[in-house]
Design an enzyme around this catalytic site. Structure first.
Site, PDB file in Angstrom:
ATOM      1  N   CYS A 123     -36.997  15.445  10.698  1.00  0.00           N
ATOM      2  CA  CYS A 123     -36.448  14.092  10.604  1.00  0.00           C
ATOM      3  C   CYS A 123     -37.597  13.138  10.272  1.00  0.00           C
ATOM      4  O   CYS A 123     -38.358  12.729  11.145  1.00  0.00           O
ATOM      5  CB  CYS A 123     -35.780  13.694  11.916  1.00  0.00           C
ATOM      6  SG  CYS A 123     -35.022  12.067  11.850  1.00  0.00           S
ATOM      7  N   LEU A 124     -37.738  12.860   8.997  1.00  0.00           N
ATOM      8  CA  LEU A 124     -38.754  11.931   8.519  1.00  0.00           C
ATOM      9  C   LEU A 124     -38.071  11.063   7.475  1.00  0.00           C
ATOM     10  O   LEU A 124     -37.571  11.580   6.472  1.00  0.00           O
ATOM     11  CB  LEU A 124     -39.931  12.720   7.916  1.00  0.00           C
ATOM     12  CG  LEU A 124     -41.143  11.928   7.460  1.00  0.00           C
ATOM     13  CD1 LEU A 124     -41.795  11.191   8.623  1.00  0.00           C
ATOM     14  CD2 LEU A 124     -42.159  12.859   6.800  1.00  0.00           C
TER      15      LEU A 124
END
Length: 194
Positions: A123-124
């Site tokens: 999750c970036l």
């Protein structure tokens, strides 16, 4: 105008063939841009890029991150990058992996981290909705590095780890140490990455 370009291309190919060279594979715009990005990398000393399929396959590579600060200090984390031919108009696909030294192969890594789920998804924001073609591989690697020095509980993939980080940072630190040593956190056994 277009015919002129085709004629020049054909002349170039004929000249290469006359010199005894075989015509090379034409690179996509994504490959050209990726080649430029990789040649301009300016990574922290704790990040290393490698090409397990050789330099002929630039579109699939790995990055090893060894955080030198924070909760994950001393750990080794491997990320696979799969870059689309339409890069930079599409963000690379990035997964967290680990090398199992005993078996000499790579598998999806389970890491106790609020921004990485147990399947290795990351999750970036710049790999999703905030991706823009002006961003590059260097930016992504720095973003991944930052996830280990400053994990973010506000945008989690692993909600349990995020809640512990938010509510009890000391317990989170203990859980990270246990997971990195190859122990259990809750019902999940984590591979050793120290």
């Amino acid at each position: 105008m277009i015919k002129l370009f085709k004629v020049k291309e054909k002349q170039r190919e004929l000249a290469e063939n006359a010199n005894g060279k075989t015509p090379g594979k034409k690179q996509s715009a994504g490959e050209l841009r990726l080649h430029k990005d990789i040649s301009e990398l300016n990574l922290p000393k704790s990040c290393v890029i490698s090409f397990p399929n050789g330099k002929d396959d630039l579109m699939n590579f790995e990055v090893t991150i060894r955080p030198d600060d924070g909760y994950y200090l001393g750990g080794t984390f491997l990320f696979s990058f799969n870059v689309s031919p339409i890069y930079p108009h599409e963000a690379p696909k990035v997964k967290c992996k680990t090398k199992v030294i005993k078996h000499v192969h790579a598998s999806m890594m389970q890491v106790y981290h609020p921004n990485i789920d147990l399947e290795g998804n990351v999750c970036l924001n710049i790999l999703r909705e905030d991706w823009k073609p002006v961003l590059n591989i260097n930016t992504i690697i720095y973003g991944l590095f930052h996830l280990f020095t400053e994990p973010n509980y506000e945008d989690p993939l692993n909600h349990d780890a995020a809640a512990v980080l938010r509510d009890n940072p000391k317990l989170f630190e203990s859980n990270v140490r246990r997971a990195m040593a190859g122990g259990y956190v809750g019902q999940t056994l984590f591979p050793r990455c120290l």
